[in-house]
Design an enzyme around this catalytic site. Structure first.
Site, PDB file in Angstrom:
ATOM      1  N   TYR A   1     -14.568 -14.597 -87.617  1.00  0.00           N
ATOM      2  CA  TYR A   1     -14.694 -16.001 -86.976  1.00  0.00           C
ATOM      3  C   TYR A   1     -13.778 -16.004 -85.874  1.00  0.00           C
ATOM      4  CZ  TYR A   1     -13.984 -20.888 -86.694  1.00  0.00           C
ATOM      5  OH  TYR A   1     -14.086 -22.236 -85.935  1.00  0.00           O
TER       6      TYR A   1
ATOM      7  N   HIS B   1     -15.550 -28.391 -75.450  1.00  0.00           N
ATOM      8  CA  HIS B   1     -14.595 -29.144 -76.063  1.00  0.00           C
ATOM      9  C   HIS B   1     -13.933 -29.943 -75.204  1.00  0.00           C
ATOM     10  CE1 HIS B   1     -16.095 -26.631 -79.374  1.00  0.00           C
ATOM     11  NE2 HIS B   1     -14.986 -26.788 -80.090  1.00  0.00           N
TER      12      HIS B   1
ATOM     13  N   ASN C   1      -7.038 -24.407 -80.606  1.00  0.00           N
ATOM     14  CA  ASN C   1      -6.647 -24.566 -82.053  1.00  0.00           C
ATOM     15  C   ASN C   1      -5.346 -24.363 -82.297  1.00  0.00           C
ATOM     16  OD1 ASN C   1      -8.043 -23.014 -85.175  1.00  0.00           O
ATOM     17  ND2 ASN C   1      -8.397 -24.947 -84.395  1.00  0.00           N
TER      18      ASN C   1
ATOM     19  N   TYR D   1      21.769 -61.926 -92.552  1.00  0.00           N
ATOM     20  CA  TYR D   1      21.358 -60.417 -92.743  1.00  0.00           C
ATOM     21  C   TYR D   1      21.174 -59.732 -91.429  1.00  0.00           C
ATOM     22  CZ  TYR D   1      20.338 -61.351 -97.646  1.00  0.00           C
ATOM     23  OH  TYR D   1      20.517 -61.865 -98.789  1.00  0.00           O
TER      24      TYR D   1
ATOM     25  N   ARG E   1      24.893 -58.960 -90.465  1.00  0.00           N
ATOM     26  CA  ARG E   1      25.568 -58.463 -91.756  1.00  0.00           C
ATOM     27  C   ARG E   1      25.250 -57.142 -92.284  1.00  0.00           C
ATOM     28  NH1 ARG E   1      25.338 -61.031 -97.475  1.00  0.00           N
ATOM     29  NH2 ARG E   1      24.665 -62.608 -96.255  1.00  0.00           N
TER      30      ARG E   1
ATOM     31  N   PHE F   1      -3.948 -25.481 -88.440  1.00  0.00           N
ATOM     32  CA  PHE F   1      -4.363 -26.406 -87.438  1.00  0.00           C
ATOM     33  C   PHE F   1      -4.168 -27.714 -87.898  1.00  0.00           C
ATOM     34  CE2 PHE F   1      -8.380 -24.556 -89.429  1.00  0.00           C
ATOM     35  CZ  PHE F   1      -8.769 -25.442 -90.001  1.00  0.00           C
TER      36      PHE F   1
ATOM     37  N   GLU G   1     -15.401 -30.039 -91.328  1.00  0.00           N
ATOM     38  CA  GLU G   1     -14.215 -30.698 -91.187  1.00  0.00           C
ATOM     39  C   GLU G   1     -14.190 -31.866 -91.806  1.00  0.00           C
ATOM     40  OE1 GLU G   1     -14.113 -30.152 -87.086  1.00  0.00           O
ATOM     41  OE2 GLU G   1     -14.252 -27.838 -87.243  1.00  0.00           O
TER      42      GLU G   1
END
Length: 500
Positions: free
Chosen positions: A49, A79, A191, A276, A279, A323, A408
């Site tokens: 791969y 990409h 990646n 508050y 404090r 990844f 994915e």
């Protein structure tokens, strides 16, 4: 600074973000063995791969040996699809450096030339133009890292003095050689989680300064409202045992020690307990500090991690899922809550200061209320920003949209989780700026009494850029000047604890 892959500290990451030192790598030995294994896989016939197959849903598609270099080039081109405003130079510097450190650990199968290209770009001040939107934080920060890689190859764009410029021309101007990719190297470069991690790290570093300033603002407000320092008694915090709370209470005690304002109302004060927002400052701010420190631990680990796929070990390549940026997403979501709460309690202190029934100061911090509106609408701005932060604080990590034709099918949304932190920090910096201006105005009404030495020093520094105005005036420029002081660290509490 010598880059030690796997051993970067938060202090070193701050230096990297600032870009004040050059980076060197002395031990290259880990790269050579993994690069040789990838070269052997590329020359062989077995499918591997990312080396001789397609990507994602196309992983079953075999690529011919004479097309392996084209495979990597096409990967980067296809990409590089980011949109939106560019990532800032500090974030890009963190991306370059952490990607170099990750690859240099020797589990990614890249040649020395790839890491050297990243270091050379960093050292020369080369800043790739990287659109900030377009990553879902799984399969790596593909689009942002592709834009980074495309620029290193001389095909993308660079950020030069805030403007987009052709990357090749900028590389040539700086005397840098465009990167040429071999088998797997494009995949190794894109990646990974370096974009989301860099965004979150830079936000964490910015929050460190903001947090220390918010402590100072809270102390100044407490004295302006003639509050009590009794709730900061160390015994109260010791019996609870929360470390951030203990540390911040100590800072408040130091900030307020010796205040003549406090001494003037120590006996016979009709207000039994403060609201508050005064404090409970150690409890709220201390919890935010602890949350930020947890985020720092996760993000520093991630900055040192190997997060691409597949990974190269002694005698094989193994596909996995490092990844997936879920650790970054959850850390960023936790940090978002801390940022929002720092702003939320600061907004409440502003609201308290302008309310004479609680602060015992003139209405809206103006001596002639009615003719003058004082800080009435400045508080509205703070409320608007605090409300916006609440929406931005919604966790990004609980969302997921499947991508790559359902290959994915669960993603982290870490990149947005980290990116939105910067808007929240900008909002909170303006809230704290408004509080500082309001608190200083409150102290003006208590003159000739003086606060403690640390608070008076902060008051004087603020007044250098933002003068006292008893009557209504154009307040927006003062807010911007004060916000610049907040973000620049000029008004930090002395001795404030750090997030890492």
């Amino acid at each position: 600074m010598q880059l030690q892959p796997g051993h970067l500290t938060l202090a070193q990451l701050r230096v990297i973000a600032d870009g004040t030192e050059t980076l060197t790598l002395t031990d290259w030995s880990a790269l050579d063995a993994s690069a040789a294994l990838v070269a052997a896989a590329a020359a062989g016939d077995a499918p591997v791969y990312g080396v001789n197959t397609g990507f994602g849903k196309l992983a079953s598609t075999r690529i011919a040996k004479d097309q392996l270099a084209a495979l990597q080039l096409n990967l980067i081109r296809s990409h590089s699809v980011g949109v939106g405003a560019p990532m800032s130079p500090p974030v890009v510097r963190l991306m370059l450096a952490t990607k170099a450190a990750s690859l240099a650990r020797g589990y990614s199968g890249v040649r020395r030339e790839v890491v050297q290209s990243l270091l050379d770009a960093f050292n020369a001040g080369f800043v790739p133009y990287i659109p900030a939107q377009g990553s879902v934080g799984a399969s790596g920060d593909l689009a942002p890292l592709s834009h980074m890689t495309l620029a290193l190859m001389g095909e993308g764009e660079a950020l030069v003095d805030g403007q987009r410029r052709p990357a090749l021309a900028e590389l040539q101007r700086l005397g840098l050689k465009p990167l040429t990719l071999a088998a797997k190297e494009g995949l190794a470069l894109i990646n990974g989680t370096q974009a989301s991690t860099a965004l979150a790290l830079h936000a964490l570093l910015r929050f460190d300064t903001l947090f220390a300033t918010a402590l100072a603002a809270g102390a100044m407000t407490l004295d302006a409202a003639r509050g009590s320092d009794g709730p900061f008694d160390p015994r109260i915090h010791a019996v609870r045992g929360q470390p951030g709370q203990i540390e911040t209470a100590a800072v408040y005690r130091e900030l307020l020690a010796g205040s003549a304002i406090r001494q003037s109302h120590k006996e016979g004060d009709e207000r039994v307990q403060d609201p508050y927002c005064l404090r409970c400052q150690p409890q709220v701010m201390g919890a935010c500090l602890d949350q930020a420190r947890h985020a720092a631990e996760v993000l520093v680990r991630e900055a040192n991690a190997v997060t691409d796929n597949p990974l190269v070990f002694d005698d094989c390549m193994v596909s996995g899922g490092n990844f997936h940026a879920e650790p970054v997403a959850l850390a960023a979501d936790g940090l978002a809550l801390a940022i929002a709460e720092v702003g939320a309690i600061a907004e409440r202190r502003i609201a308290m200061l302008i309310d004479p029934g609680i602060s015992r100061l003139p209405p809206f911090l103006t001596a002639d209320a009615g003719l003058h509106s004082g800080f009435m609408i400045a508080h509205v701005t703070a409320a608007a920003l605090a409300s916006e932060n609440k929406s931005l604080a919604h966790p990004a990590s609980v969302d997921s949209l499947p991508t790559s034709a359902n290959q994915e099918d669960h993603v982290s949304m870490a990149t947005f989780a980290a990116r939105r932190l910067h808007a929240m920090i900008d909002n909170t910096a303006h809230i704290v700026a408004i509080e500082l201006l309001a608190a200083a105005q409150g102290i003006d009404f208590l003159r000739p009494l003086r606060s403690s030495a640390p608070v008076e020093a902060l008051y004087e520094r603020l007044r250098q850029d933002c003068a006292s105005h008893p009557a209504d005036h154009y307040l927006a420029p003062d807010i911007e000047r004060a916000a610049a002081l907040v973000q620049g660290g000029a008004l930090q509490a002395p001795g404030a604890p750090h997030v890492g």
